[in-house]
Design an enzyme around this catalytic site. Structure first.
Site, PDB file in Angstrom:
ATOM      1  N   HIS A 111       0.821  -1.213   0.000  1.00  0.00           N
ATOM      2  CA  HIS A 111       0.000   0.000   0.000  1.00  0.00           C
ATOM      3  C   HIS A 111       0.849   1.255   0.000  1.00  0.00           C
ATOM      4  CE1 HIS A 111       0.381  -0.789   4.456  1.00  0.00           C
ATOM      5  NE2 HIS A 111       0.469   0.527   4.540  1.00  0.00           N
ATOM      6  N   GLU A 116      -8.384   4.395   9.571  1.00  0.00           N
ATOM      7  CA  GLU A 116      -7.890   4.179   8.215  1.00  0.00           C
ATOM      8  C   GLU A 116      -8.928   3.532   7.316  1.00  0.00           C
ATOM      9  OE1 GLU A 116      -4.849   0.828   9.010  1.00  0.00           O
ATOM     10  OE2 GLU A 116      -6.324   0.107   7.588  1.00  0.00           O
ATOM     11  N   GLN A 124      -3.926   3.396   1.377  1.00  0.00           N
ATOM     12  CA  GLN A 124      -4.314   3.417   2.798  1.00  0.00           C
ATOM     13  C   GLN A 124      -4.482   4.878   3.208  1.00  0.00           C
ATOM     14  OE1 GLN A 124      -1.268   2.372   5.846  1.00  0.00           O
ATOM     15  NE2 GLN A 124      -2.784   0.910   6.579  1.00  0.00           N
ATOM     16  N   HIS A 158       3.746   7.242   3.762  1.00  0.00           N
ATOM     17  CA  HIS A 158       4.672   6.102   3.716  1.00  0.00           C
ATOM     18  C   HIS A 158       4.329   5.187   2.548  1.00  0.00           C
ATOM     19  CE1 HIS A 158       1.344   4.401   6.243  1.00  0.00           C
ATOM     20  NE2 HIS A 158       1.666   3.248   5.678  1.00  0.00           N
ATOM     21  N   GLU A 214       7.376   0.761   5.140  1.00  0.00           N
ATOM     22  CA  GLU A 214       6.739  -0.260   5.978  1.00  0.00           C
ATOM     23  C   GLU A 214       6.900  -1.613   5.293  1.00  0.00           C
ATOM     24  OE1 GLU A 214       2.600   0.738   6.694  1.00  0.00           O
ATOM     25  OE2 GLU A 214       2.096  -1.335   7.213  1.00  0.00           O
TER      26      GLU A 214
HETATM   27  C1  V0V Z   1       9.021  11.827  10.047  1.00  0.00           C
HETATM   28  N1  V0V Z   1       9.976  12.081   9.131  1.00  0.00           N
HETATM   29  C2  V0V Z   1       9.596  11.591   7.962  1.00  0.00           C
HETATM   30  C3  V0V Z   1       8.323  11.010   8.184  1.00  0.00           C
HETATM   31  N2  V0V Z   1       8.009  11.164   9.502  1.00  0.00           N
HETATM   32  N3  V0V Z   1      10.176  11.597   6.758  1.00  0.00           N
HETATM   33  C4  V0V Z   1       9.505  11.001   5.740  1.00  0.00           C
HETATM   34  N4  V0V Z   1       8.273  10.452   5.881  1.00  0.00           N
HETATM   35  C5  V0V Z   1       7.658  10.431   7.085  1.00  0.00           C
HETATM   36  N5  V0V Z   1       6.455   9.891   7.211  1.00  0.00           N
HETATM   37  C6  V0V Z   1      11.242  12.814   9.358  1.00  0.00           C
HETATM   38  C7  V0V Z   1      10.957  14.172   9.964  1.00  0.00           C
HETATM   39  O1  V0V Z   1      10.701  15.120   8.948  1.00  0.00           O
HETATM   40  C8  V0V Z   1      12.217  14.441  10.722  1.00  0.00           C
HETATM   41  O2  V0V Z   1      13.205  14.922   9.847  1.00  0.00           O
HETATM   42  C9  V0V Z   1      12.652  13.075  11.213  1.00  0.00           C
HETATM   43  O3  V0V Z   1      12.010  12.125  10.337  1.00  0.00           O
HETATM   44  C10 V0V Z   1      12.185  12.810  12.638  1.00  0.00           C
HETATM   45  O4  V0V Z   1      10.787  13.034  12.646  1.00  0.00           O
HETATM   46  P1  V0V Z   1       9.961  13.624  13.857  1.00  0.00           P
HETATM   47  O5  V0V Z   1       8.909  14.493  13.296  1.00  0.00           O
HETATM   48  O6  V0V Z   1      10.857  14.160  14.926  1.00  0.00           O
HETATM   49  O7  V0V Z   1       9.200  12.362  14.384  1.00  0.00           O
HETATM   50  P2  V0V Z   1       9.686  11.137  15.251  1.00  0.00           P
HETATM   51  O8  V0V Z   1      11.153  10.910  15.180  1.00  0.00           O
HETATM   52  O9  V0V Z   1       9.048  11.254  16.582  1.00  0.00           O
HETATM   53  O10 V0V Z   1       8.937   9.969  14.429  1.00  0.00           O
HETATM   54  C11 V0V Z   1       9.279   9.626  13.125  1.00  0.00           C
HETATM   55  C12 V0V Z   1       9.066   8.124  12.987  1.00  0.00           C
HETATM   56  C13 V0V Z   1       7.590   7.848  13.390  1.00  0.00           C
HETATM   57  C14 V0V Z   1       9.328   7.728  11.536  1.00  0.00           C
HETATM   58  C15 V0V Z   1      10.024   7.372  13.910  1.00  0.00           C
HETATM   59  O11 V0V Z   1       6.712   8.559  12.509  1.00  0.00           O
HETATM   60  C16 V0V Z   1       7.206   6.402  13.388  1.00  0.00           C
HETATM   61  O12 V0V Z   1       7.448   5.659  14.329  1.00  0.00           O
HETATM   62  N6  V0V Z   1       6.512   5.944  12.323  1.00  0.00           N
HETATM   63  C17 V0V Z   1       6.078   4.541  12.220  1.00  0.00           C
HETATM   64  C18 V0V Z   1       4.638   4.362  12.644  1.00  0.00           C
HETATM   65  C19 V0V Z   1       3.643   5.133  11.813  1.00  0.00           C
HETATM   66  O13 V0V Z   1       3.991   6.012  11.044  1.00  0.00           O
HETATM   67  N7  V0V Z   1       2.346   4.761  11.967  1.00  0.00           N
HETATM   68  C20 V0V Z   1       1.243   5.392  11.211  1.00  0.00           C
HETATM   69  C21 V0V Z   1       0.814   4.521  10.078  1.00  0.00           C
HETATM   70  P3  V0V Z   1      14.052  16.242  10.144  1.00  0.00           P
HETATM   71  O14 V0V Z   1      13.034  17.328  10.325  1.00  0.00           O
HETATM   72  O15 V0V Z   1      14.799  15.896  11.403  1.00  0.00           O
HETATM   73  O16 V0V Z   1      14.911  16.391   8.938  1.00  0.00           O
HETATM   74  S1  V0V Z   1       0.034   3.058  10.696  1.00  0.00           S
HETATM   75  C22 V0V Z   1      -0.044   1.952   9.375  1.00  0.00           C
HETATM   76  O17 V0V Z   1       0.595   2.261   8.301  1.00  0.00           O
HETATM   77  C23 V0V Z   1      -0.769   0.782   9.548  1.00  0.00           C
HETATM   78  C24 V0V Z   1      -1.555   0.515  10.778  1.00  0.00           C
HETATM   79  C25 V0V Z   1      -0.792  -0.258   8.478  1.00  0.00           C
HETATM   80  O18 V0V Z   1      -0.215  -0.076   7.421  1.00  0.00           O
HETATM   81  O19 V0V Z   1      -1.442  -1.323   8.687  1.00  0.00           O
HETATM   82 CO    CO Z   2       0.669   1.502   6.415  1.00  0.00          CO
END
Ligand code: V0V
Ligand code: CO
Length: 146
Positions: free
Chosen positions: A7, A43, A60, A84, A134
């Site tokens: 996705h 979602e 998604q 993502h 992912e």
């Molecule tokens: C953050 N950054 C990204 C980003 N999110 N870059 C590209 N794409 C993204 N989506 C960058 C951000 O601009 C910062 O860059 C740096 O990473 C640190 O970000 P932050 O804002 O300080 O945030 P953090 O570090 O607290 O969290 C970032 C992470 C977090 C990636 C660790 O979003 C995470 O754990 N994501 C995984 C879970 C998730 O996204 N769940 C929602 C979808 P600079 O400014 O330092 O350069 S759930 C899903 O998909 C499901 C249920 C499914 O598929 O079934």
């Molecule tokens: Co997802």
């Protein structure tokens, strides 16, 4: 092996309005919807096509359920858009271990629960040229939740 685009995750402020846009503009219907409290998202999965590995590719659409969720934080900073991409694999544990060995940060020690009973993990966007990535193993078809 990663065998499909499972996705593309798209962050939005208003899930119902965004679902309606994809329906009215492209004719895509909601295949499945759920709330994932752990991830802080509501979602909708819009199925685009089945794939040759027995899986499928989806859009998604994601709306945050709480202001401290990862998607809410991202929307505050970036506004709506592609959040993502997700690759599908039969073996998320093995793929995650192999990718970790290459020096890419895998965000979870163990895969967590994803859409439709799947198992998911994420790779850090800073290790993936700016793309939050992912990995997904779908639940077996007979136990998939719709
Ligand atoms: C953050 N950054 C990204 C980003 N999110 N870059 C590209 N794409 C993204 N989506 C960058 C951000 O601009 C910062 O860059 C740096 O990473 C640190 O970000 P932050 O804002 O300080 O945030 P953090 O570090 O607290 O969290 C970032 C992470 C977090 C990636 C660790 O979003 C995470 O754990 N994501 C995984 C879970 C998730 O996204 N769940 C929602 C979808 P600079 O400014 O330092 O350069 S759930 C899903 O998909 C499901 C249920 C499914 O598929 O079934
Ligand atoms: Co997802």
């Amino acid at each position: 092996m990663l065998t499909r685009i499972d996705h593309i995750g798209i962050a939005c402020f208003d899930l119902d309005k965004t679902v309606e846009f994809y329906r009215a503009t492209y004719g895509f219907e909601v295949f499945h919807s759920e709330v994932n409290e752990e991830q802080g998202v509501r979602e909708a999965m819009l199925k685009i096509n089945d794939t040759s590995d027995g899986g499928a590719s989806y859009l998604q659409l994601l709306e945050p359920t709480r202001p401290d969720s990862t998607v809410a934080k991202w929307l505050d900073k970036n506004g709506e858009g592609v959040h993502h991409i997700a690759f599908g694999t039969a073996d998320v544990d093995g793929e995650a271990a192999g990718i970790r060995d290459k020096g890419v940060r895998v965000l979870y020690e163990e895969p967590r629960r994803g859409s439709m009973g799947s198992r998911i993990t994420f790779l850090h966007p800073k290790d993936c040229h700016g793309v939050l990535t992912e990995l997904v193993t779908s639940a077996p078809v007979e136990s998939q939740e719709h």
